[in-house]
Design an enzyme around this catalytic site. Structure first.
Site, PDB file in Angstrom:
ATOM      1  N   LYS A 248      11.206   8.250  -3.301  1.00  0.00           N
ATOM      2  CA  LYS A 248      11.132   7.102  -3.455  1.00  0.00           C
ATOM      3  C   LYS A 248      11.886   6.191  -4.112  1.00  0.00           C
ATOM      4  O   LYS A 248      11.559   6.314  -4.872  1.00  0.00           O
ATOM      5  CB  LYS A 248       9.479   7.021  -3.861  1.00  0.00           C
ATOM      6  N   LYS A 260      -1.066  -6.691  -6.894  1.00  0.00           N
ATOM      7  CA  LYS A 260      -1.374  -5.990  -8.099  1.00  0.00           C
ATOM      8  C   LYS A 260      -1.790  -6.934  -8.892  1.00  0.00           C
ATOM      9  O   LYS A 260      -1.117  -8.314  -8.991  1.00  0.00           O
ATOM     10  CB  LYS A 260      -0.071  -5.171  -8.570  1.00  0.00           C
ATOM     11  N   GLU A 332       2.371   2.210  -0.710  1.00  0.00           N
ATOM     12  CA  GLU A 332       3.308   2.309   0.367  1.00  0.00           C
ATOM     13  C   GLU A 332       4.126   3.243   0.206  1.00  0.00           C
ATOM     14  O   GLU A 332       4.636   3.491   1.493  1.00  0.00           O
ATOM     15  CB  GLU A 332       4.082   0.607  -0.173  1.00  0.00           C
ATOM     16  N   ARG A 334       3.092   6.211   0.396  1.00  0.00           N
ATOM     17  CA  ARG A 334       3.479   7.505   0.883  1.00  0.00           C
ATOM     18  C   ARG A 334       3.725   7.506   2.023  1.00  0.00           C
ATOM     19  O   ARG A 334       4.161   8.000   3.057  1.00  0.00           O
ATOM     20  CB  ARG A 334       2.120   7.801   0.770  1.00  0.00           C
TER      21      ARG A 334
HETATM   22  N1  BES Z   1       4.122   2.506  -7.555  1.00  0.00           N
HETATM   23  C1  BES Z   1       2.968   2.630  -6.918  1.00  0.00           C
HETATM   24  C2  BES Z   1       2.542   4.075  -9.144  1.00  0.00           C
HETATM   25  C3  BES Z   1       2.780   3.841  -9.980  1.00  0.00           C
HETATM   26  C4  BES Z   1       1.335   3.535 -10.526  1.00  0.00           C
HETATM   27  C5  BES Z   1       3.745   3.922 -10.483  1.00  0.00           C
HETATM   28  C6  BES Z   1       1.893   2.970 -12.294  1.00  0.00           C
HETATM   29  C7  BES Z   1       4.029   3.918 -11.759  1.00  0.00           C
HETATM   30  C8  BES Z   1       3.017   4.085 -12.605  1.00  0.00           C
HETATM   31  C9  BES Z   1       2.258   2.740  -6.122  1.00  0.00           C
HETATM   32  O1  BES Z   1       2.472   2.254  -5.015  1.00  0.00           O
HETATM   33  C10 BES Z   1       0.761   2.594  -6.353  1.00  0.00           C
HETATM   34  O2  BES Z   1       0.584   1.488  -6.102  1.00  0.00           O
HETATM   35  N2  BES Z   1      -0.284   3.185  -6.404  1.00  0.00           N
HETATM   36  C11 BES Z   1      -1.684   3.283  -6.174  1.00  0.00           C
HETATM   37  C12 BES Z   1      -2.272   3.333  -5.668  1.00  0.00           C
HETATM   38  C13 BES Z   1      -3.350   2.990  -4.561  1.00  0.00           C
HETATM   39  C14 BES Z   1      -3.688   1.543  -4.146  1.00  0.00           C
HETATM   40  C15 BES Z   1      -4.601   4.089  -4.061  1.00  0.00           C
HETATM   41  C16 BES Z   1      -2.375   3.045  -7.437  1.00  0.00           C
HETATM   42  O3  BES Z   1      -1.805   4.183  -8.213  1.00  0.00           O
HETATM   43  O4  BES Z   1      -3.273   2.222  -7.998  1.00  0.00           O
HETATM   44 ZN    ZN Z   2       4.710   2.100  -5.447  1.00  0.00          ZN
HETATM   45 ZN    ZN Z   3       1.715   0.757  -4.712  1.00  0.00          ZN
END
Ligand code: BES
Ligand code: ZN
Ligand code: ZN
Length: 489
Positions: A248, A260, A332, A334
């Protein structure tokens, strides 16, 4: 940095400084020459505890054991303390072995020196760096276990390569999103391929459209930086196995329209850690010239907001034809991986398929920020990953799939939903989402490694300073070395 192995007695080697590892907390061992001074200084030999006897040119460091996990962070702490000290250009160290003829500790010492010397100075006016140019390793052992010069040379060589590859990955991840966007990642891959002899192909939006990578393109749509898919290949003659790595490479993850919160957005330059790890691993495999065919794929994309952004409520069609209901544009990674995994499986029929991603915050909540989560359909392949982690000093643990969580990503209007309908088990449901994009041939050959926890370090730990750790690089090199040892036996 130049490593030299010598059979000379450690005392006779000229250098600016000697690093001495102490595992004997009582300081009674006859090799601890400065017992009295160390006691006076209050040194108790705790893990990573330092005592620099400046006038003696000796730097003592404590370790809990002579195993890799003891010496790697200890030596890294010692070398990190020398950053910015110009007097120390040459250092010497004896050989420490935990078992007869086992070179793992020696490799860990070399890795510790290279990882500990790392500093990221791109954005600093004053570049404070390590001055170490030469490291003399005496084969004279402090614990009198034997080692041959040939096996020592191999351990030093491989240790250097894997730690340098880790630092290469750290540099990419640490670079800001304005300086490292998808095209830049592709340029880095191409330059590295030229240097190492790897093959490199880069897909631009036109080719991505032709390949029907609509989910990846949707995530990329609102960014002024156009996406890239990078394909690197190491193809020796008569390979023992074929391995595909997929990463990724979100050069920035703002969350998209499901934006975010401010506090969570900071550090999201590290969302390219999986792709950057793949670049580092490919560099190392090529430099070690391992007799396996290895392909590295990176989905490099920026997730932004704008009038043309993809939206919650959209339904996207992935490269394998499956439809995905979007309920959160921050899930995103995934989507980018779905298309990149499909592309990787189309291009290469692999014996092993690994993907690396900072995929979920849930993984960090579940297992802590030191540890990666390892998922997949087959226990043996997950064990191979945890073996790689264990023997390289990384932490990784298995997170098992189950059919109940699988149901939580069902969609009322599409084949699958990009988020789960429950707040719990988010690392696993993300992994099970990815499994929808693994074809039957690769089903039991695939492992997904969620590196969201260890990829970016906010408070230094182990051999890692603040910033990118290079998570995934050393563990994967180790597991590929194991595949080389066991395939065809
Ligand atoms: N890049 C993030 C995950 C992440 C979080 C990486 C903290 C490193 C540190 C990923 O794209 C994301 O935002 N995932 C969400 C998924 C949710 C919306 C189901 C998450 O983990 O909150
Ligand atoms: Zn991400
Ligand atoms: Zn994300």
């Amino acid at each position: 940095m130049n490593f030299n192995i010598t059979t000379d007695n450690i005392a006779e080697i000229k250098s600016d400084l000697e690093i001495i590892i102490v595992i004997d907390k009582d300081l009674k061992h006859r090799f601890v020459a400065d017992r009295k001074l160390l006691k006076k200084a209050g040194f108790s030999g705790g893990q990573n505890e330092l005592c620099h006897l400046i006038e003696k040119n000796r730097l003592y460091v404590g370790a809990d054991s002579l195993k890799g996990d003891g010496v790697r962070p200890a030596v890294a702490a010692a070398t990190r303390s020398l950053i910015g000290k110009k007097a120390y250009k040459t250092i010497k160290i004896a050989t420490y072995l935990s078992h007869p003829r086992c070179t793992a500790s020696l490799r860990a010492v070399v890795e510790g020196i290279v990882l500990g010397s790392y500093s990221f100075t791109t954005y600093k006016s004053e570049k404070v760096k390590s001055s170490i140019k030469k490291v003399e390793i005496s084969l004279e052992g402090y614990n009198e276990l034997e080692i041959t010069p040939e096996s020592a040379a191999r351990a030093v060589h491989n240790g250097e390569i894997s730690a340098n590859a880790t630092n290469f990955t750290r540099d990419i991840v640490n670079t800001t999103p304005d300086d490292c966007y998808p095209k830049v990642m592709a340029d880095i891959a191409q330059a590295m391929a030229k240097e190492t002899g790897l093959k490199c192909k880069v897909l631009k939006p036109k080719e991505l459209k032709k390949e029907k990578m609509e989910t990846l393109l949707a995530v990329a749509r609102a960014s002024r930086h156009k996406p890239r898919v990078i394909h690197l290949a190491h193809k020796p003659k008569n390979p023992k196995a074929v391995i595909s790595l997929v990463g990724k490479g979100l050069t920035y993850d703002s969350g998209g329209l499901s934006l975010k919160p401010a506090d969570y957005m900071v550090t999201m330059k590290s969302d390219k850690s999986g792709g950057s790890a793949v670049l580092g691993i490919m560099k190392a495999i090529s430099e070690m010239n391992l007799p396996v065919e290895v392909h590295g794929f990176v989905g490099a994309v920026e997730n932004m907001i704008g009038g043309n952004a993809y939206k919650p409520d959209d339904v996207l069609t992935a490269k394998n034809g499956k439809t995905i209901e979007i309920r959160n544009t921050d899930a995103e990674g995934r989507l980018v991986l779905a298309d990149t995994l499909c592309y990787a499986q189309q291009e290469v029929k692999a014996d092993y398929l690994f993907d690396f991603a900072t995929l979920t915050g849930a993984c960090v909540v579940g297992v802590g920020h030191y540890t990666s989560g390892v998922m997949g359909n087959d226990d043996d392949i997950k064990s191979l990953v945890t073996y790689g982690a264990k023997s390289s000093g990384e932490l990784a643990t298995k997170l098992d799939f189950n059919p109940y969580l699988k149901k939580t990503i069902k969609s009322e209007i599409a084949d699958v939903c990009n988020i789960s309908n429950t707040r719990y088990g988010g690392a696993i449901t993300a992994g099970q989402f990815l499994s929808e994009f693994i074809d039957n041939d690769h089903k039991d050959k695939w492992a997904h490694i969620d590196i969201a926890g260890p990829a970016f370090v906010e408070h230094a730990w182990g051999e890692n300073p603040y910033g990118a750790s290079g998570a995934g690089v050393r563990m994967t090199i180790r597991l590929i070395e194991k595949i080389v040892r066991t395939e065809g036996k």
